[in-house]
Design a protein around this motif. Structure first.
Motif, mmCIF file in Angstrom:
data_model
loop_
_atom_site.group_PDB
_atom_site.id
_atom_site.type_symbol
_atom_site.label_atom_id
_atom_site.label_comp_id
_atom_site.label_asym_id
_atom_site.label_seq_id
_atom_site.Cartn_x
_atom_site.Cartn_y
_atom_site.Cartn_z
ATOM 1 N N VAL A 28 -67.642 43.969 -22.875
ATOM 2 C CA VAL A 28 -67.760 44.779 -21.654
ATOM 3 C C VAL A 28 -68.471 46.092 -21.953
ATOM 4 O O VAL A 28 -69.345 46.532 -21.196
ATOM 5 C CB VAL A 28 -66.366 45.031 -21.051
ATOM 6 N N GLY A 29 -68.126 46.730 -23.075
ATOM 7 C CA GLY A 29 -68.791 47.983 -23.433
ATOM 8 C C GLY A 29 -70.261 47.798 -23.722
ATOM 9 O O GLY A 29 -71.098 48.621 -23.330
ATOM 10 N N ILE A 30 -70.607 46.700 -24.397
ATOM 11 C CA ILE A 30 -72.015 46.427 -24.703
ATOM 12 C C ILE A 30 -72.811 46.228 -23.418
ATOM 13 O O ILE A 30 -73.963 46.669 -23.295
ATOM 14 C CB ILE A 30 -72.118 45.178 -25.603
ATOM 15 N N LEU A 31 -72.205 45.573 -22.435
ATOM 16 C CA LEU A 31 -72.898 45.235 -21.184
ATOM 17 C C LEU A 31 -72.867 46.362 -20.156
ATOM 18 O O LEU A 31 -73.440 46.206 -19.073
ATOM 19 C CB LEU A 31 -72.266 43.982 -20.577
ATOM 20 N N LEU A 32 -72.213 47.472 -20.483
ATOM 21 C CA LEU A 32 -72.027 48.535 -19.493
ATOM 22 C C LEU A 32 -73.331 48.962 -18.814
ATOM 23 O O LEU A 32 -73.395 49.035 -17.583
ATOM 24 C CB LEU A 32 -71.343 49.731 -20.150
ATOM 25 N N PRO A 33 -74.419 49.263 -19.547
ATOM 26 C CA PRO A 33 -75.649 49.691 -18.869
ATOM 27 C C PRO A 33 -76.447 48.536 -18.279
ATOM 28 O O PRO A 33 -77.376 48.771 -17.497
ATOM 29 C CB PRO A 33 -76.437 50.384 -19.982
ATOM 30 N N ALA A 177 -68.836 39.090 -21.094
ATOM 31 C CA ALA A 177 -69.479 38.728 -19.829
ATOM 32 C C ALA A 177 -68.627 37.722 -19.057
ATOM 33 O O ALA A 177 -68.447 37.833 -17.833
ATOM 34 C CB ALA A 177 -70.874 38.165 -20.085
ATOM 35 N N VAL A 178 -68.092 36.734 -19.767
ATOM 36 C CA VAL A 178 -67.233 35.748 -19.108
ATOM 37 C C VAL A 178 -65.962 36.410 -18.594
ATOM 38 O O VAL A 178 -65.475 36.092 -17.496
ATOM 39 C CB VAL A 178 -66.904 34.601 -20.086
ATOM 40 N N PHE A 179 -65.412 37.352 -19.364
ATOM 41 C CA PHE A 179 -64.235 38.087 -18.903
ATOM 42 C C PHE A 179 -64.528 38.822 -17.601
ATOM 43 O O PHE A 179 -63.697 38.841 -16.682
ATOM 44 C CB PHE A 179 -63.782 39.078 -19.974
ATOM 45 N N LEU A 180 -65.711 39.436 -17.481
ATOM 46 C CA LEU A 180 -66.060 40.150 -16.256
ATOM 47 C C LEU A 180 -66.191 39.201 -15.065
ATOM 48 O O LEU A 180 -65.820 39.556 -13.941
ATOM 49 C CB LEU A 180 -67.360 40.925 -16.456
ATOM 50 N N THR A 181 -66.712 38.003 -15.291
ATOM 51 C CA THR A 181 -66.783 37.048 -14.180
ATOM 52 C C THR A 181 -65.392 36.629 -13.743
ATOM 53 O O THR A 181 -65.178 36.290 -12.574
ATOM 54 C CB THR A 181 -67.583 35.792 -14.583
ATOM 55 N N LEU A 182 -64.439 36.659 -14.662
ATOM 56 C CA LEU A 182 -63.071 36.264 -14.358
ATOM 57 C C LEU A 182 -62.269 37.403 -13.736
ATOM 58 O O LEU A 182 -61.346 37.164 -12.956
ATOM 59 C CB LEU A 182 -62.389 35.786 -15.643
ATOM 60 N N LYS A 183 -62.641 38.663 -14.045
ATOM 61 C CA LYS A 183 -61.798 39.812 -13.708
ATOM 62 C C LYS A 183 -62.377 40.681 -12.600
ATOM 63 O O LYS A 183 -61.690 41.585 -12.127
ATOM 64 C CB LYS A 183 -61.599 40.658 -14.972
ATOM 65 N N ARG A 193 -72.272 36.991 -14.679
ATOM 66 C CA ARG A 193 -72.551 35.574 -14.910
ATOM 67 C C ARG A 193 -73.960 35.394 -15.478
ATOM 68 O O ARG A 193 -74.170 34.598 -16.403
ATOM 69 C CB ARG A 193 -72.399 34.789 -13.611
ATOM 70 N N ALA A 194 -74.920 36.133 -14.944
ATOM 71 C CA ALA A 194 -76.280 36.055 -15.482
ATOM 72 C C ALA A 194 -76.314 36.557 -16.926
ATOM 73 O O ALA A 194 -77.000 35.980 -17.786
ATOM 74 C CB ALA A 194 -77.231 36.863 -14.609
ATOM 75 N N ALA A 195 -75.565 37.626 -17.215
ATOM 76 C CA ALA A 195 -75.515 38.153 -18.582
ATOM 77 C C ALA A 195 -74.865 37.154 -19.529
ATOM 78 O O ALA A 195 -75.256 37.044 -20.702
ATOM 79 C CB ALA A 195 -74.752 39.470 -18.610
ATOM 80 N N ALA A 196 -73.872 36.397 -19.039
ATOM 81 C CA ALA A 196 -73.229 35.385 -19.876
ATOM 82 C C ALA A 196 -74.227 34.312 -20.294
ATOM 83 O O ALA A 196 -74.246 33.875 -21.452
ATOM 84 C CB ALA A 196 -72.053 34.760 -19.126
#
Length: 369
Positions: A28-33, A177-183, A193-196
């Motif tokens: 999540v931190g890596i994908l923040l920006p 990324a998958v965690f963000l799609t779930l949460k 989802r695209a980032a995953a």
């Protein structure tokens, strides 16, 4: 099976728990920006891990503490021999934790941008360096009879170790990324989802090659099915993410991380730190362990307290299980607690305590969506 063997397995389990749980925090931190296009999106992402990120780091403290207590020679040689990369990991984790707490203390874009950079650095550096660290543990390092590691930085940056760093970086990014799609819901979920899928394009081949290299060069007969299971779970996680099966995808990436960690520890055993200088200098579960009395006391402490810690953490995940949405994010207060002038009417109140985004965790609570 003797107590040193049991504690080697216990330490492997603790590191596995850390990588599975902290892995999605790092992602999540890596994908923040990349996933967060504006401040509200980034706050959705931060609040998604707000109630759990600091609890996840307890697994690291426990794993390192168990190494120190059960295998003091292993702890001393590994943590002194890898002093510089582990110092960078420590500083990165400190910067990340401070950024979570201070990001919401100022009401300017510049203020938040600097803390966002700290979150990205604090997530990316450990994601890479843990892979480099464990790849070198499995491969072995130059070490003398006194257990003193004589490796320099160049000795640690071998092709195998760098591939290990790329594997953990891409795998944790996919996991996050998958965690963000779930949460989460809304645009953050769509972009996650695209980032995953993009991160899977790196994680799957890198993970497969790294696991194959590990098994071929260092693995045992019983680690072959474990490594194969890790590669299969990683590929399955990517396919499930592409098909929108978020819960199963997250489970698959978690299994991939767990099986990959088991492969590394299985390839290491019975050594805990091999010496490339000569096999007679290897640290093993027998010559690096504490006394039987110490291990017995540690075992009783673990039997009593570890289930309590795990039960509490499971309960906290259950309490904060709901999705996070943009509508739940209240305007961030300015420094000193003043609401900014542009605060919109009808937005939810700021919830007290326990969140990552400067004490603004409305999205972290169950919301009934």
């Amino acid at each position: 099976m003797e107590l040193p063997d049991i504690w080697f397995i216990a330490i492997a389990v603790l590191w596995t728990g850390y990588f599975v749980l902290e892995g999605f925090d790092f992602g999540v931190g890596i994908l923040l920006p990349l996933v967060g296009r504006d401040d509200t999106d980034r706050r959705v992402m931060i609040n998604a891990i707000g109630p759990v990120w600091d609890g996840n780091e307890v697994w690291l403290i426990t794993a390192a503490g168990a190494m120190f207590a059960a295998f003091p020679a292993w702890y001393a040689s590994a943590f002194s021999g890898f002093y510089l990369p582990l110092l960078i990991v420590l500083l990165a984790l400190i910067a990340r934790g401070v950024a979570f707490e201070y990001r919401g203390k100022g009401d300017t874009d510049r203020w938040r941008a600097w803390w966002d950079r700290a979150i990205v650095f604090g997530s990316t550096a450990p994601a890479v360096l843990w892979g480099v660290f464990f790849a070198n543990l499995v491969r072995g390092v130059p070490m003398d009879a006194d257990g003193i590691v004589t490796a320099g930085i160049a000795d640690l940056l071998t092709p195998y170790a760098l591939l290990g760093g790329l594997t953990t970086l891409s795998l944790f990014t996919l996991h996050g990324a998958v965690f963000l799609t779930l949460k989460t819901s809304g645009p953050v979920r769509v972009r996650a989802r695209a980032a995953a899928l993009r991160s899977a394009a790196v994680a799957v081949p890198a993970g497969a090659v790294f696991l194959a290299w590990t098994q071929y060069s260092y693995g045992a007969a019983w680690t072959l099915p474990v490594a194969a299971a890790a590669a299969a779970a990683l590929a399955a996680g990517a396919l499930l993410a592409a098909n929108g099966r978020e819960g199963w995808s997250f489970t698959a990436t978690a299994v991939a991380i767990g099986a990959a960690t088991a492969t590394l520890f299985g390839s290491l055993y019975p050594a805990v730190l091999p010496s490339t200088t000569g096999a007679t200098f290897d640290l093993t579960v027998d010559n690096a362990s504490s006394s039987p009395y110490t291990l017995t006391v540690l075992s009783w402490v673990a039997v009593v307290f570890l289930p309590l810690v795990m039960a509490y953490q499971a309960w906290s995940y259950w309490v904060f299980r709901k999705r996070v949405t943009r509508e739940q994010i209240a305007p961030a207060p300015a420094y000193g607690g003043q609401e900014p002038a542009h605060a919109g009417a009808g937005e939810g109140p700021t919830a007290p305590g326990g969140a990552a985004d400067g004490g603004t965790p409305p999205a972290a609570r169950p919301t009934g969506d």
